[in-house]
Design a protein around this motif. Structure first.
Motif, mmCIF file in Angstrom:
data_model
loop_
_atom_site.group_PDB
_atom_site.id
_atom_site.type_symbol
_atom_site.label_atom_id
_atom_site.label_comp_id
_atom_site.label_asym_id
_atom_site.label_seq_id
_atom_site.Cartn_x
_atom_site.Cartn_y
_atom_site.Cartn_z
ATOM 1 N N LYS A 96 0.812 -1.223 0.000
ATOM 2 C CA LYS A 96 0.000 0.000 0.000
ATOM 3 C C LYS A 96 0.844 1.271 0.000
ATOM 4 O O LYS A 96 0.303 2.372 0.020
ATOM 5 C CB LYS A 96 -0.971 -0.004 1.183
ATOM 6 N N GLN A 97 2.153 1.116 -0.007
ATOM 7 C CA GLN A 97 3.025 2.314 -0.002
ATOM 8 C C GLN A 97 3.233 2.848 -1.416
ATOM 9 O O GLN A 97 3.517 2.079 -2.342
ATOM 10 C CB GLN A 97 4.405 1.955 0.538
ATOM 11 N N GLY A 98 3.162 4.174 -1.558
ATOM 12 C CA GLY A 98 3.482 4.785 -2.851
ATOM 13 C C GLY A 98 4.977 4.729 -3.107
ATOM 14 O O GLY A 98 5.761 4.275 -2.270
ATOM 15 N N GLY A 99 5.397 5.187 -4.284
ATOM 16 C CA GLY A 99 6.826 5.222 -4.622
ATOM 17 C C GLY A 99 7.410 3.840 -4.770
ATOM 18 O O GLY A 99 6.700 2.871 -5.080
ATOM 19 N N THR A 100 8.711 3.731 -4.553
ATOM 20 C CA THR A 100 9.378 2.436 -4.627
ATOM 21 C C THR A 100 10.450 2.355 -3.554
ATOM 22 O O THR A 100 11.270 3.282 -3.434
ATOM 23 C CB THR A 100 10.012 2.174 -6.009
ATOM 24 N N ILE A 101 10.470 1.287 -2.804
ATOM 25 C CA ILE A 101 11.469 1.150 -1.730
ATOM 26 C C ILE A 101 12.883 1.019 -2.307
ATOM 27 O O ILE A 101 13.856 1.172 -1.591
ATOM 28 C CB ILE A 101 11.193 -0.053 -0.795
ATOM 29 N N LEU A 102 12.973 0.766 -3.621
ATOM 30 C CA LEU A 102 14.302 0.599 -4.232
ATOM 31 C C LEU A 102 14.826 1.886 -4.856
ATOM 32 O O LEU A 102 15.979 1.933 -5.299
ATOM 33 C CB LEU A 102 14.245 -0.503 -5.311
ATOM 34 N N GLY A 103 13.982 2.914 -4.929
ATOM 35 C CA GLY A 103 14.401 4.124 -5.634
ATOM 36 C C GLY A 103 14.372 3.874 -7.135
ATOM 37 O O GLY A 103 14.293 2.724 -7.590
ATOM 38 N N THR A 104 14.393 4.951 -7.907
ATOM 39 C CA THR A 104 14.371 4.806 -9.360
ATOM 40 C C THR A 104 15.201 5.904 -10.008
ATOM 41 O O THR A 104 15.597 6.875 -9.349
ATOM 42 C CB THR A 104 12.917 4.828 -9.906
ATOM 43 N N SER A 105 15.516 5.726 -11.258
ATOM 44 C CA SER A 105 16.229 6.763 -12.020
ATOM 45 C C SER A 105 15.983 6.480 -13.493
ATOM 46 O O SER A 105 15.437 5.436 -13.842
ATOM 47 C CB SER A 105 17.736 6.697 -11.744
ATOM 48 N N ARG A 106 16.367 7.416 -14.322
ATOM 49 C CA ARG A 106 16.243 7.188 -15.762
ATOM 50 C C ARG A 106 17.605 6.853 -16.356
ATOM 51 O O ARG A 106 17.920 7.206 -17.486
ATOM 52 C CB ARG A 106 15.613 8.408 -16.435
ATOM 53 N N THR A 107 18.439 6.162 -15.581
ATOM 54 C CA THR A 107 19.782 5.774 -16.053
ATOM 55 C C THR A 107 19.672 4.775 -17.202
ATOM 56 O O THR A 107 18.883 3.834 -17.146
ATOM 57 C CB THR A 107 20.554 5.088 -14.896
ATOM 58 N N ASN A 108 20.491 4.982 -18.230
ATOM 59 C CA ASN A 108 20.585 4.021 -19.329
ATOM 60 C C ASN A 108 21.707 3.036 -18.987
ATOM 61 O O ASN A 108 22.849 3.456 -18.777
ATOM 62 C CB ASN A 108 20.900 4.784 -20.619
#
Ligand code: F6P
Length: 341
Positions: A62-74
């Protein structure tokens, strides 16, 4: 098996439910071990990982976001690429990757999979514009948030006898605008798939106003009016070199006010649509996709992504899934447009 999970690209509600579904089924049914790559492909390229034991995914659906973090890294930039990544995986003892992301993430996953890496994908985008799956998680939540916001704009618009414009996300496809606009009974919905002239928009606004209503217009960020060549962008490029969108509502508002004489206000909902808790529908869909991704790993379906087909979860190859935009069909727009004005 030891499986690494990553979330990449723009976040959306439901990412944590996918992680939970995959880890919980993977541990309890198959006895697998899990790690998370931090911040999408960056964590893969830099071998930046955290352990994902059962306790790490407790209560996160039920938590928003992501516990792993995100990025737009290629993963092919900044010293990445298949050889480097394979060396990291061998050293860390990671057997397979589950990549949760949108078109850009899955395209990178396909290239790495073609180079021999063991990867399965889980599609993600609030825009709901991936053709290979009937719905993407996050979309339902975004529509709920946008609808509630537009309902609120309606009451203040009615009080002040103003025309209100709500701008929602939707880079290439207008699904959020279509659904939220229809749910909130908008007087006009403007989407990237349909070029509409300012005169037509003005006519819809005037029609509503002539009946004593405060005209309510929903516009997707990627809408291109007839007098423009490309979507409005004033914020430079994102990490994938795509124009950052946003602001078309601000462009339309003075045009509409000048032509109708109705005081007009624009509101850009922006990232509010991607934040916060996922809806029940998105939690269920995301959990099922995560569980299905584990089955794909166990079955060795490398180079495929899980997808919703009707009410069942299926899987399709990256090759089949990528590059096909799920645009709003003409008939769906015409159906909605019958109620405009
Ligand atoms: O692709 C999903 C999306 O939400 C688009 O609708 C929007 O244009 C983009 O992401 C915004 O990305 P960012 O979070 O990088 O500003």
């Amino acid at each position: 098996m030891k499986i690494g999970i990553l979330t990449s690209g723009g976040d959306c509600p439901g990412l944590n439910a996918v992680i939970r579904g995959a880890v919980l089924k993977g541990i309890t049914v198959y006895g697998h071990e899990f790690v998370g790559f931090l911040d999408g492909w960056r964590g893969v390229v830099e071998a930046d990982i955290i352990d994902l034991p059962r306790t790490a995914i407790r209560g996160i659906a039920k938590q928003g976001g992501t516990i792993l973090g995100t990025s737009r890294t290629n993963p092919f930039d900044n010293g990445g690429g298949p050889e480097v990544i394979k060396a990291h995986l061998d050293r860390l003892g990671i057997d397979a990757i589950i990549a949760i992301g949108g078109e850009g993430t899955l395209a990178a996953a396909k290239r790495l999979s073609d180079a021999g890496l063991k990867i399965v994908g889980v599609p993600k985008t609030v825009d709901n514009d991936l053709d290979a799956t009937d719905y993407t998680f996050g979309f339902d939540t975004a529509v709920q948030i946008a609808t509630e916001a537009i309902d609120r704009l309606r009451t203040t618009g009615e009080s002040h006898h103003r025309c209100m414009i709500a701008e929602v996300m939707g880079r290439h496809a207008g699904w959020i605008a279509l659904h939220a606009g229809m749910a909130a009974c908008a007087h006009a919905i403007l989407i990237p798939e349909q070029k509409i002239g300012i005169e037509q928009i003005v006519q819809w606004a005037k029609g509503a106003h002539s009946r004593g209503r405060a005209p309510l217009i929903v516009v997707a960020e990627g809408f291109v009016p007839e007098h423009m060549e490309s979507p409005h962008s004033e914020r430079g490029l994102d990490a994938f070199g795509r124009p950052r969108l946003g602001g078309i509502a601000d462009q339309l508002a003075p045009e509409i006010e000048a032509r109708t004489g109705i005081e007009t206000r624009a509101t850009i909902l922006g990232h509010i649509q991607r934040g916060g808790v996922p809806s029940a529908f998105d939690r269920v869909l995301a959990t099922r996709l995560g569980m299905a991704a584990i089955d794909s790993v166990v079955d060795g379906c490398w180079g495929t992504m899980v997808a919703l087909k009707g009410t069942e979860i299926d899987h399709v190859s990256f090759a089949e899934a990528l590059g096909k935009l799920k645009a709003v069909p003409q008939r769906r727009y015409e159906e909605a447009a019958l109620l405009f004005g």
